[in-house]
Enzyme design. Structure first.
Site, PDB file in Angstrom:
ATOM      1  CG  ASP A 111      21.535  82.960 -38.226  1.00  0.00           C
ATOM      2  OD1 ASP A 111      21.630  81.565 -37.924  1.00  0.00           O
ATOM      3  OD2 ASP A 111      21.482  82.863 -38.963  1.00  0.00           O
ATOM      4  CG  ASP A 163      24.721  84.262 -48.616  1.00  0.00           C
ATOM      5  OD1 ASP A 163      24.435  82.724 -48.073  1.00  0.00           O
ATOM      6  OD2 ASP A 163      24.144  84.267 -49.008  1.00  0.00           O
ATOM      7  CB  VAL A 164      26.651  79.406 -45.281  1.00  0.00           C
ATOM      8  CG1 VAL A 164      26.981  80.038 -43.827  1.00  0.00           C
ATOM      9  CG2 VAL A 164      25.496  78.899 -45.231  1.00  0.00           C
ATOM     10  CE1 TYR A 221      16.690  69.761 -44.373  1.00  0.00           C
ATOM     11  CE2 TYR A 221      15.755  67.834 -44.109  1.00  0.00           C
ATOM     12  CZ  TYR A 221      16.502  69.019 -43.590  1.00  0.00           C
ATOM     13  OH  TYR A 221      16.579  68.989 -42.102  1.00  0.00           O
ATOM     14  CE  LYS A 274      19.611  69.190 -43.602  1.00  0.00           C
ATOM     15  NZ  LYS A 274      20.777  69.669 -42.945  1.00  0.00           N
ATOM     16  CB  THR A 307      13.951  73.444 -34.662  1.00  0.00           C
ATOM     17  OG1 THR A 307      14.225  72.773 -35.577  1.00  0.00           O
ATOM     18  CG2 THR A 307      15.491  72.717 -33.649  1.00  0.00           C
TER      19      THR A 307
END
Length: 242
Positions: free
Chosen positions: A32, A52-53, A144, A148, A179
């Site tokens: 994360d 940081d992905v 977004y 997705k 969430t």
């Protein structure tokens, strides 16, 4: 089995996936960008990497650390995700790139970085967390939705390529899940009730609902499932909303 990398592991769906995998007897490395992932992992008795992905060098270092900690990696759940309300007409290129980089680009690059370890494992599998917003439109969040939907295309492409290596690749499309990401929306008057009514089951989903699906797709009971997506939305997209 060796272990599973779970991105976005500090909270929400990622944390729930880590817990469900541990309950299933799997070892997990939680990734994360938030330093709180260290405390979460410690509470679960697992390893953590603050990463940081979207940073390729940081991802490479995280892969090395997780492979060492787990003795190899045979699974990935890419649950890290961000959303930005930027409709067309008020679109920010910077925020568009951030959403696509975290939600979509990172999934491809992390999978690629893990590929040597995944190829060595028996029954390796990858699960990407998409969304029902990848199946239907929402005018407020085009980046977004695009990320997705793109993840579903990426899932099919990787499933085709990686089948020769014995690696399965699938996705999950959660609906309205309670969430931290959706928390601001739930603070809008009557919106929680609207979301609940969208589902024939009459409730919001919980992160564990998605996590249980991820455990299934990563495990041997899903051995003949690849290139697919599993919708976990309480039936919201299966019925006419009117």
């Amino acid at each position: 089995m060796t272990g599973v990398v779970v991105t976005g592991g500090a909270s929400g769906i990622g944390r729930a996936c880590a817990q469900a995998l541990i309950d299933d007897g799997r070892s997990v490395a939680l990734w994360d960008v938030s330093e709180s992932v260290t405390d979460v992992a410690a509470s679960l008795g697992m390893s953590a990497v603050v990463v940081d992905v979207t940073d390729a060098a940081a991802v490479a270092a995280a892969v090395d650390a997780s492979v060492a900690a787990l003795g190899g990696v045979d699974g990935l759940v890419h649950a890290a995700g961000v959303v930005s309300v930027d409709p067309i007409g008020a679109l920010s290129a910077e925020l568009w790139d951030k959403v696509l980089d975290v939600n979509l680009r990172a999934h491809a690059l992390i999978s690629q970085a893990l590929l040597p370890s995944l190829r060595e494992a028996a029954g390796a599998a990858i699960v990407g967390i998409s969304s029902i917003e990848g199946l239907q439109g929402n005018g407020a969040i085009p980046a977004y939705c695009a990320s997705k939907a793109g993840l579903l295309g990426l899932t099919r492409s990787m499933a085709h390529q990686l089948a020769a290596d014995g690696i399965r690749v699938n996705a999950i499309c959660p609906g309205y899940i309670e969430t931290p990401m959706i928390a601001p929306a739930l603070g809008v008057p009557d919106l929680r009730t609207k979301f609940e009514k969208r589902s024939p089951l009459g409730r919001l989903g919980q992160p564990a609902d998605v996590a249980n699906a991820a455990v299934f797709l990563l495990g041997p009971k899903a051995a003949f499932i690849t290139g697919a997506y599993l919708v976990v939305d309480g039936g919201a997209t299966a019925v006419d909303p009117v």
